[in-house]
Every structure is written in structure tokens, then in C-alpha cells.
Motif scaffolding. Structure first.
Motif, mmCIF file in Angstrom:
data_model
loop_
_atom_site.group_PDB
_atom_site.id
_atom_site.type_symbol
_atom_site.label_atom_id
_atom_site.label_comp_id
_atom_site.label_asym_id
_atom_site.label_seq_id
_atom_site.Cartn_x
_atom_site.Cartn_y
_atom_site.Cartn_z
ATOM 1 N N LEU A 1 6.224 4.840 7.484
ATOM 2 C CA LEU A 1 5.164 4.434 6.562
ATOM 3 C C LEU A 1 4.569 3.088 6.947
ATOM 4 O O LEU A 1 3.351 2.911 6.949
ATOM 5 C CB LEU A 1 5.675 4.371 5.110
ATOM 6 C CG LEU A 1 5.795 5.678 4.362
ATOM 7 C CD1 LEU A 1 6.283 5.409 2.937
ATOM 8 C CD2 LEU A 1 4.498 6.445 4.324
ATOM 9 N N VAL A 2 5.409 2.126 7.303
ATOM 10 C CA VAL A 2 4.922 0.805 7.703
ATOM 11 C C VAL A 2 4.083 0.909 8.969
ATOM 12 O O VAL A 2 3.005 0.311 9.057
ATOM 13 C CB VAL A 2 6.112 -0.174 7.905
ATOM 14 C CG1 VAL A 2 5.659 -1.451 8.589
ATOM 15 C CG2 VAL A 2 6.771 -0.485 6.574
ATOM 16 N N MET B 1 -3.189 5.365 -1.050
ATOM 17 C CA MET B 1 -1.873 4.729 -0.884
ATOM 18 C C MET B 1 -0.881 5.733 -0.307
ATOM 19 O O MET B 1 -0.874 6.903 -0.675
ATOM 20 C CB MET B 1 -1.351 4.202 -2.225
ATOM 21 C CG MET B 1 -2.139 3.057 -2.792
ATOM 22 S SD MET B 1 -1.436 2.446 -4.348
ATOM 23 C CE MET B 1 -0.582 1.004 -3.706
ATOM 24 N N HIS B 2 -0.046 5.248 0.608
ATOM 25 C CA HIS B 2 1.011 6.081 1.178
ATOM 26 C C HIS B 2 2.088 6.310 0.124
ATOM 27 O O HIS B 2 2.180 5.565 -0.853
ATOM 28 C CB HIS B 2 1.619 5.403 2.403
ATOM 29 C CG HIS B 2 0.626 5.106 3.482
ATOM 30 N ND1 HIS B 2 -0.285 6.027 3.949
ATOM 31 C CD2 HIS B 2 0.380 3.971 4.171
ATOM 32 C CE1 HIS B 2 -1.027 5.480 4.893
ATOM 33 N NE2 HIS B 2 -0.645 4.226 5.043
ATOM 34 N N ASN C 1 0.803 -1.232 0.000
ATOM 35 C CA ASN C 1 0.000 0.000 0.000
ATOM 36 C C ASN C 1 0.834 1.281 0.000
ATOM 37 O O ASN C 1 0.508 2.238 0.678
ATOM 38 C CB ASN C 1 -0.991 0.005 1.171
ATOM 39 C CG ASN C 1 -2.070 1.049 0.985
ATOM 40 O OD1 ASN C 1 -2.609 1.207 -0.103
ATOM 41 N ND2 ASN C 1 -2.386 1.773 2.040
ATOM 42 N N TRP C 2 1.921 1.295 -0.776
ATOM 43 C CA TRP C 2 2.706 2.528 -0.858
ATOM 44 C C TRP C 2 3.359 2.674 -2.221
ATOM 45 O O TRP C 2 3.491 1.726 -2.970
ATOM 46 C CB TRP C 2 3.712 2.642 0.278
ATOM 47 C CG TRP C 2 4.874 1.703 0.242
ATOM 48 C CD1 TRP C 2 4.863 0.380 0.562
ATOM 49 C CD2 TRP C 2 6.225 2.005 -0.125
ATOM 50 N NE1 TRP C 2 6.113 -0.160 0.419
ATOM 51 C CE2 TRP C 2 6.973 0.813 0.005
ATOM 52 C CE3 TRP C 2 6.864 3.159 -0.540
ATOM 53 C CZ2 TRP C 2 8.340 0.750 -0.264
ATOM 54 C CZ3 TRP C 2 8.234 3.097 -0.810
ATOM 55 C CH2 TRP C 2 8.949 1.913 -0.663
ATOM 56 N N TYR D 1 -3.946 9.271 3.971
ATOM 57 C CA TYR D 1 -2.710 8.613 3.587
ATOM 58 C C TYR D 1 -1.541 9.399 4.153
ATOM 59 O O TYR D 1 -1.707 10.504 4.672
ATOM 60 C CB TYR D 1 -2.590 8.462 2.063
ATOM 61 C CG TYR D 1 -2.626 9.763 1.303
ATOM 62 C CD1 TYR D 1 -1.466 10.445 0.974
ATOM 63 C CD2 TYR D 1 -3.839 10.315 0.903
ATOM 64 C CE1 TYR D 1 -1.504 11.631 0.269
ATOM 65 C CE2 TYR D 1 -3.885 11.501 0.201
ATOM 66 C CZ TYR D 1 -2.722 12.154 -0.114
ATOM 67 O OH TYR D 1 -2.765 13.338 -0.806
ATOM 68 N N CYS D 2 -0.366 8.819 4.058
ATOM 69 C CA CYS D 2 0.840 9.444 4.598
ATOM 70 C C CYS D 2 1.837 9.737 3.485
ATOM 71 O O CYS D 2 1.962 8.972 2.537
ATOM 72 C CB CYS D 2 1.494 8.517 5.609
ATOM 73 S SG CYS D 2 0.452 8.166 7.031
ATOM 74 N N SER E 1 2.356 3.392 9.823
ATOM 75 C CA SER E 1 1.130 4.112 9.477
ATOM 76 C C SER E 1 0.176 3.239 8.689
ATOM 77 O O SER E 1 -0.933 3.669 8.352
ATOM 78 C CB SER E 1 1.479 5.340 8.633
ATOM 79 O OG SER E 1 2.320 6.199 9.338
ATOM 80 N N ASN E 2 0.575 2.028 8.367
ATOM 81 C CA ASN E 2 -0.207 1.138 7.504
ATOM 82 C C ASN E 2 -0.425 -0.200 8.204
ATOM 83 O O ASN E 2 0.128 -1.215 7.805
ATOM 84 C CB ASN E 2 0.552 0.938 6.191
ATOM 85 C CG ASN E 2 -0.309 0.301 5.138
ATOM 86 O OD1 ASN E 2 -1.506 0.478 5.123
ATOM 87 N ND2 ASN E 2 0.320 -0.455 4.252
#
Length: 128
Positions: free
Chosen positions: A122-123, A44-45, A12-13, A80-81, A125-126
């Protein structure tokens, strides 16, 4: 092309990597390209790595990019980030300005100078 991207759909990034000299049109172009990619999903980040690039930007360009995110929110998604991976100095200052501009929008943004720290954020945040 001074900016490349790779979409990691299972994680998802999106990994956006700049090299050479980057101008406003380059940023707009890669944004429009990845949100049109069939693998892309709204929300998606994204990790934007500008450490090996020269960024030709000013505060007006930063503001324009924030406006572009807002105008394209239905296609880009929300919640998203954005992890901005930058060199210290001018890039870092503009990136912090960007993160301030997006504070009251449905996006989180952090500025990093180390790739591992950016990916870790990021990880985290997901969640699975």
C-alpha cells in the motif's frame, strides 16, 4: 460489530479489520459507513484484514461486492488499491477471485497473508 475501520487521512488509506463472523451485510455496511465518513476522500487505499474473522461468503457475494464498488465509483473513487489480508484456504481463494473480478476496473487488488507485506504494498502504491 464484526468489522471496524480507521481512516488514516495523512497516509491516504483505510484500515478495515474484521473479527467474529462476517456476512455480506457486514461488508456492505462498513463500506457505506466509511465512504460517508467526513474524513474519507475518494481514491483512498484500503487494507482489509480478515485474518481473525470467519467469512461467510460465496462467489455470488464476491461478485455482488464488485458490483457495489462499480455502482458507487463516483463516491468511492478510482485508481486506488485494495490489500486483502486473509487466512490461507477459503478466504484466500475467495480473495483471489475478487482480485480477478476487479482486474479490468480502475482499482488494483492484491491478496496477502502477512500484514507487513500488505502495508508495504500500500505504501509503495501511494507515492508522496
Amino acid at each position: 460489530m464484526p468489522i471496524q475501520y480507521t481512516i488514516h487521512p495523512d497516509a491516504n488509506w483505510i484500515d478495515v479489520t474484521g473479527s467474529e463472523t462476517i456476512e455480506e451485510q457486514d461488508l456492505r455496511s462498513v463500506f457505506q459507513t466509511y465512504i460517508s465518513d467526513p474524513v474519507f476522500r475518494p481514491g483512498m487505499h484500503v487494507l482489509v484484514d480478515l485474518q481473525n474473522a470467519e467469512l461467510r461468503a460465496d462467489t455470488a457475494i464476491v461478485r455482488n461486492f464488485v458490483d457495489m464498488l462499480e455502482v458507487n465509483q463516483s463516491r468511492r473513487g478510482k485508481d486506488y488499491c485494495i490489500a486483502l489480508l486473509v487466512q490461507r484456504g477459503f478466504q484466500e481463494t475467495l480473495s483471489h477471485l475478487f482480485s480477478i473480478y476487479v482486474q479490468n476496473r480502475p482499482v488494483k487488488c492484491e491478496v496477502f497473508t502477512e500484514r507487513d507485506a500488505a502495508l508495504e504494498w500500500l505504501v509503495a502504491s501511494n507515492p508522496p
